[in-house]
Motif scaffolding. Sequence first.
Motif, PDB file in Angstrom:
ATOM      1  N   PHE A 195      36.713  22.299 -12.316  1.00 28.28           N
ATOM      2  CA  PHE A 195      35.457  22.072 -12.620  1.00 28.28           C
ATOM      3  C   PHE A 195      34.625  22.224 -11.133  1.00 28.28           C
ATOM      4  CE2 PHE A 195      37.327  18.206 -14.020  1.00 28.28           C
ATOM      5  CZ  PHE A 195      37.277  17.697 -15.497  1.00 28.28           C
ATOM      6  N   SER A 196      32.913  23.145 -11.436  1.00 28.78           N
ATOM      7  CA  SER A 196      32.449  23.729 -10.647  1.00 28.78           C
ATOM      8  C   SER A 196      31.759  22.839 -10.125  1.00 28.78           C
ATOM      9  CB  SER A 196      32.073  24.406 -11.769  1.00 28.78           C
ATOM     10  OG  SER A 196      31.227  24.396 -12.318  1.00 28.78           O
ATOM     11  N   TYR A 197      31.303  21.801 -11.072  1.00 29.42           N
ATOM     12  CA  TYR A 197      29.949  20.436 -10.107  1.00 29.42           C
ATOM     13  C   TYR A 197      30.917  19.147 -10.836  1.00 29.42           C
ATOM     14  CZ  TYR A 197      26.057  24.003 -10.623  1.00 29.42           C
ATOM     15  OH  TYR A 197      25.442  24.604  -9.922  1.00 29.42           O
ATOM     16  N   VAL A 198      30.511  18.080  -9.740  1.00 31.26           N
ATOM     17  CA  VAL A 198      30.710  16.756  -9.948  1.00 31.26           C
ATOM     18  C   VAL A 198      29.609  15.785  -9.889  1.00 31.26           C
ATOM     19  CG1 VAL A 198      33.367  17.111 -10.113  1.00 31.26           C
ATOM     20  CG2 VAL A 198      31.782  16.554  -7.482  1.00 31.26           C
ATOM     21  N   VAL A 219      31.135  22.049  -6.327  1.00 29.74           N
ATOM     22  CA  VAL A 219      32.480  22.154  -5.476  1.00 29.74           C
ATOM     23  C   VAL A 219      32.600  23.592  -5.097  1.00 29.74           C
ATOM     24  CG1 VAL A 219      34.603  22.048  -5.723  1.00 29.74           C
ATOM     25  CG2 VAL A 219      32.689  20.548  -7.043  1.00 29.74           C
ATOM     26  N   LEU A 220      33.011  23.368  -3.710  1.00 29.42           N
ATOM     27  CA  LEU A 220      32.324  25.068  -2.904  1.00 29.42           C
ATOM     28  C   LEU A 220      33.926  25.145  -2.837  1.00 29.42           C
ATOM     29  CD1 LEU A 220      30.369  23.849  -0.238  1.00 29.42           C
ATOM     30  CD2 LEU A 220      29.560  25.520  -2.087  1.00 29.42           C
ATOM     31  N   SER A 221      34.753  24.055  -3.198  1.00 26.65           N
ATOM     32  CA  SER A 221      36.585  24.054  -3.009  1.00 26.65           C
ATOM     33  C   SER A 221      37.338  23.220  -3.283  1.00 26.65           C
ATOM     34  CB  SER A 221      36.868  24.566  -1.905  1.00 26.65           C
ATOM     35  OG  SER A 221      36.677  23.682  -0.630  1.00 26.65           O
ATOM     36  N   CYS A 222      37.962  23.179  -3.950  1.00 30.16           N
ATOM     37  CA  CYS A 222      39.213  21.987  -4.244  1.00 30.16           C
ATOM     38  C   CYS A 222      40.909  22.497  -4.438  1.00 30.16           C
ATOM     39  CB  CYS A 222      39.583  22.111  -5.766  1.00 30.16           C
ATOM     40  SG  CYS A 222      39.905  20.439  -6.291  1.00 30.16           S
ATOM     41  N   PHE A 232      47.223  14.518  -4.214  1.00 27.67           N
ATOM     42  CA  PHE A 232      45.651  14.264  -3.807  1.00 27.67           C
ATOM     43  C   PHE A 232      45.076  15.659  -4.510  1.00 27.67           C
ATOM     44  CE2 PHE A 232      47.900  11.009  -1.686  1.00 27.67           C
ATOM     45  CZ  PHE A 232      47.737  10.058  -2.047  1.00 27.67           C
ATOM     46  N   ALA A 233      43.691  15.033  -4.740  1.00 27.90           N
ATOM     47  CA  ALA A 233      43.279  17.062  -4.106  1.00 27.90           C
ATOM     48  C   ALA A 233      41.734  16.730  -3.428  1.00 27.90           C
ATOM     49  CB  ALA A 233      42.343  16.655  -5.916  1.00 27.90           C
ATOM     50  N   TYR A 234      41.570  17.642  -3.171  1.00 25.08           N
ATOM     51  CA  TYR A 234      40.428  17.557  -1.676  1.00 25.08           C
ATOM     52  C   TYR A 234      39.579  18.329  -1.567  1.00 25.08           C
ATOM     53  CZ  TYR A 234      44.490  15.935   0.518  1.00 25.08           C
ATOM     54  OH  TYR A 234      45.835  15.063   1.173  1.00 25.08           O
ATOM     55  N   LEU A 235      38.470  17.872  -2.043  1.00 25.95           N
ATOM     56  CA  LEU A 235      37.076  19.048  -2.155  1.00 25.95           C
ATOM     57  C   LEU A 235      36.451  18.811  -1.561  1.00 25.95           C
ATOM     58  CD1 LEU A 235      36.694  16.706  -5.282  1.00 25.95           C
ATOM     59  CD2 LEU A 235      37.942  18.463  -5.769  1.00 25.95           C
ATOM     60  N   ARG A 279      31.174  15.956 -19.901  1.00 25.41           N
ATOM     61  CA  ARG A 279      32.534  15.696 -20.678  1.00 25.41           C
ATOM     62  C   ARG A 279      32.337  17.167 -21.196  1.00 25.41           C
ATOM     63  NH1 ARG A 279      35.429  13.408 -24.551  1.00 25.41           N
ATOM     64  NH2 ARG A 279      34.905  11.273 -24.253  1.00 25.41           N
ATOM     65  N   SER A 280      30.824  17.601 -21.462  1.00 25.45           N
ATOM     66  CA  SER A 280      30.886  19.073 -21.677  1.00 25.45           C
ATOM     67  C   SER A 280      31.635  20.249 -20.867  1.00 25.45           C
ATOM     68  CB  SER A 280      29.554  18.988 -21.608  1.00 25.45           C
ATOM     69  OG  SER A 280      28.662  19.632 -21.139  1.00 25.45           O
ATOM     70  N   ASP A 281      31.820  20.036 -19.774  1.00 28.09           N
ATOM     71  CA  ASP A 281      32.122  20.597 -18.453  1.00 28.09           C
ATOM     72  C   ASP A 281      34.078  20.397 -18.262  1.00 28.09           C
ATOM     73  OD1 ASP A 281      29.948  21.779 -17.337  1.00 28.09           O
ATOM     74  OD2 ASP A 281      29.510  19.839 -16.021  1.00 28.09           O
TER      75      ASP A 281
END
Length: 166
Positions: free
Chosen positions: A35-38, A47-50, A56-59, A82-84
Amino acid sequence: MTDRLTVATVLKPQGIRGEIKVNPLTDSEEDLKAFSYVIIGDTKYKVLSCRAAGGFAYLALRGIADRNAAELLRGLDVVVERSDAPDLPDGTYYIADIVGCKLVTEGGKQLGEVIDITPARTDVYTVLINGKEVMFPAADGVITDINVQCGTVTVNEARFKQVATL
């Protein structure tokens, strides 16, 4: 079907630079890298980095520059359009598409309605049957078919009765 999907929940700030630790509601924490946007709350973030580690994930998000800003997101859902969202492999579904489906037996008998799914190694379904919440694991042989277009989750009645908390 809903236009948005909840993919994680913000647990806490991570460090002093605004990164957030999230609990993914996907099959793998690696899935969040797609995902590039949340959307958190009513705000859409780039989202700059993930990075993913230990389940776990770190955003890092544009506009969340420090720990204080990240703290304001604690406990909120991480949502995506949903489209993303990436296309799922056959036989895999988004929880949002299954919640609200009718629970039926292979013989066509309607048992109730799916009201929640708790993601786990073996997902746990919560269904409403005659006004009572009943939980059952999606163990081998319990669910025989899921048809989100028809809005049904079909179960083997005998196996369902073995595993359900009636």
